[in-house]
Write a protein that holds these residues in place. Structure first.
Motif, PDB file in Angstrom:
ATOM      1  N   LEU A  37       0.816  -1.214   0.000  1.00 39.97           N
ATOM      2  CA  LEU A  37       0.000   0.000   0.000  1.00 39.97           C
ATOM      3  C   LEU A  37       0.850   1.264   0.000  1.00 39.97           C
ATOM      4  N   LEU A  38       2.081   1.149   0.447  1.00 35.87           N
ATOM      5  CA  LEU A  38       2.961   2.316   0.484  1.00 35.87           C
ATOM      6  C   LEU A  38       3.330   2.783  -0.919  1.00 35.87           C
ATOM      7  N   ARG A  39       3.081   1.944  -1.915  1.00 36.38           N
ATOM      8  CA  ARG A  39       3.358   2.303  -3.312  1.00 36.38           C
ATOM      9  C   ARG A  39       2.076   2.512  -4.110  1.00 36.38           C
ATOM     10  N   ALA A  40       0.919   2.486  -3.457  1.00 34.40           N
ATOM     11  CA  ALA A  40      -0.358   2.593  -4.159  1.00 34.40           C
ATOM     12  C   ALA A  40      -0.552   4.007  -4.716  1.00 34.40           C
ATOM     13  N   ALA A  44      -0.581   8.087  -2.906  1.00 32.87           N
ATOM     14  CA  ALA A  44       0.681   8.791  -3.136  1.00 32.87           C
ATOM     15  C   ALA A  44       0.651  10.185  -2.511  1.00 32.87           C
ATOM     16  N   GLY A  45       1.749  10.547  -1.889  1.00 32.35           N
ATOM     17  CA  GLY A  45       1.875  11.867  -1.280  1.00 32.35           C
ATOM     18  C   GLY A  45       1.422  11.938   0.162  1.00 32.35           C
ATOM     19  N   ARG A  46       0.854  10.864   0.680  1.00 31.08           N
ATOM     20  CA  ARG A  46       0.397  10.868   2.066  1.00 31.08           C
ATOM     21  C   ARG A  46       1.491  10.334   2.993  1.00 31.08           C
ATOM     22  N   HIS A  47       1.507  10.868   4.203  1.00 33.40           N
ATOM     23  CA  HIS A  47       2.432  10.395   5.230  1.00 33.40           C
ATOM     24  C   HIS A  47       1.901   9.074   5.782  1.00 33.40           C
ATOM     25  N   GLU A 245      -6.837  -2.177  -5.305  1.00 35.94           N
ATOM     26  CA  GLU A 245      -7.240  -0.939  -5.965  1.00 35.94           C
ATOM     27  C   GLU A 245      -8.543  -0.386  -5.388  1.00 35.94           C
ATOM     28  N   GLU A 246      -9.535  -1.248  -5.205  1.00 32.76           N
ATOM     29  CA  GLU A 246     -10.812  -0.790  -4.654  1.00 32.76           C
ATOM     30  C   GLU A 246     -10.664  -0.370  -3.197  1.00 32.76           C
ATOM     31  N   PHE A 247      -9.872  -1.091  -2.433  1.00 35.61           N
ATOM     32  CA  PHE A 247      -9.642  -0.705  -1.039  1.00 35.61           C
ATOM     33  C   PHE A 247      -9.027   0.686  -0.974  1.00 35.61           C
ATOM     34  N   CYS A 248      -7.997   0.926  -1.764  1.00 38.93           N
ATOM     35  CA  CYS A 248      -7.326   2.226  -1.742  1.00 38.93           C
ATOM     36  C   CYS A 248      -8.256   3.339  -2.221  1.00 38.93           C
TER      37      CYS A 248
END
Length: 258
Positions: A37-40, A44-47, A245-248
């Motif tokens: 998820l860190l690469r989703a 992107a751009g979130r801490h 994808e749907e979770f994110c």
């Protein structure tokens, strides 16, 4: 992604803007389950912060008695307060959803919102914890945990999420797994966790894996407590793996409302 050991925990961190997302893994799991998820793109751009709780993953095992779920919540809160990172948005999976709730109840100034991903709310959610809780501690450490891990390994032949779960289980302290399993059973039997989640004075969201995630009773309890819910399907207990994808997308939509 930055990796470090902080406050006795192995921590992954991605710098970014906005309130930090604190991902809290489930029983026997580790932050490894969240690393993708860190690469989703949607996040992107979130801490983002992804620790391994004490006794799990690559974090140290506790000397003496394993930590309770409340102690895990306090440990996370102490760490967040020390870092001056809060208030955070907790994203807790399974047992992590319970820890996130306890953290919000016990340390409200440090929690901006709660995302509960298939967290335990009724006995039907205790698929793995019920098996561990049926053993006495000594017998579980001697052979019960090996038997449970073997069962997960067998299920992992056809289930990607359980393949990852098995890897993390190999690193978990059996004492922590056993103690936290019994706590999850006790709290789920009480059937008041949905009401407690609904009573939190912060935004909250329950993400359910459908059809093979949380139990039907849990859906009913959440509805009765007016907890906002979204369903990710088709999915099992790890919707962020089964349908990344749907979770994110759902998580991003929730975060944009804050």
């Amino acid at each position: 992604m930055r990796q470090a050991v902080e406050n006795g925990m192995f921590v992954r961190e991605v710098p970014g803007t906005g309130p930090a997302l604190l991902f809290i893994h489930g029983l026997g799991e580790s932050g490894l389950c969240f690393e993708h998820l860190l690469r989703a793109p949607a996040l992107a751009g979130r801490h983002m912060l992804v620790p391994d709780l004490p006794g799990y993953g690559r974090s140290v095992w506790c000397a003496g008695e394993a930590r309770s779920l409340a102690q895990q919540a306090d440990h996370l809160a102490d760490w967040i307060e020390y870092r001056s990172t809060g208030p955070v948005v907790t994203v807790g999976h399974s047992m992590g959803g319970v820890v996130a709730l306890l953290m919000a109840e016990r340390h409200p100034a440090l929690v901006a919102a709660v995302v509960d991903v298939d967290g335990n709310k009724s006995p039907g959610d205790c698929v793995f914890s019920s098996r561990a809780a049926s053993w006495e501690l000594e017998a579980f450490c001697a052979r019960g945990f090996d038997e449970l891990r073997a069962a997960v390994h067998a299920e992992g032949v056809s289930d990607q999420a359980q393949r990852g779960y098995y890897v993390s289980m190999r690193l978990a302290d059996p004492r922590a797994y056993h103690r936290n399993s019994r706590e999850l059973m006790e709290m789920s039997v009480a059937r008041n966790m949905a009401g407690r989640l609904g009573a939190l004075p912060v935004p909250k969201l329950y993400v359910a894996g459908v059809p093979d995630g949380c139990s039907r009773e849990t859906h009913d309890l959440l509805a009765g407590a007016d907890v906002p819910r979204v369903e990710v399907q088709p999915s099992g207990h790890w919707p962020f793996i089964d349908q990344e994808e749907e979770f994110c997308r759902q998580l991003d939509l929730f975060l944009k409302t804050l």
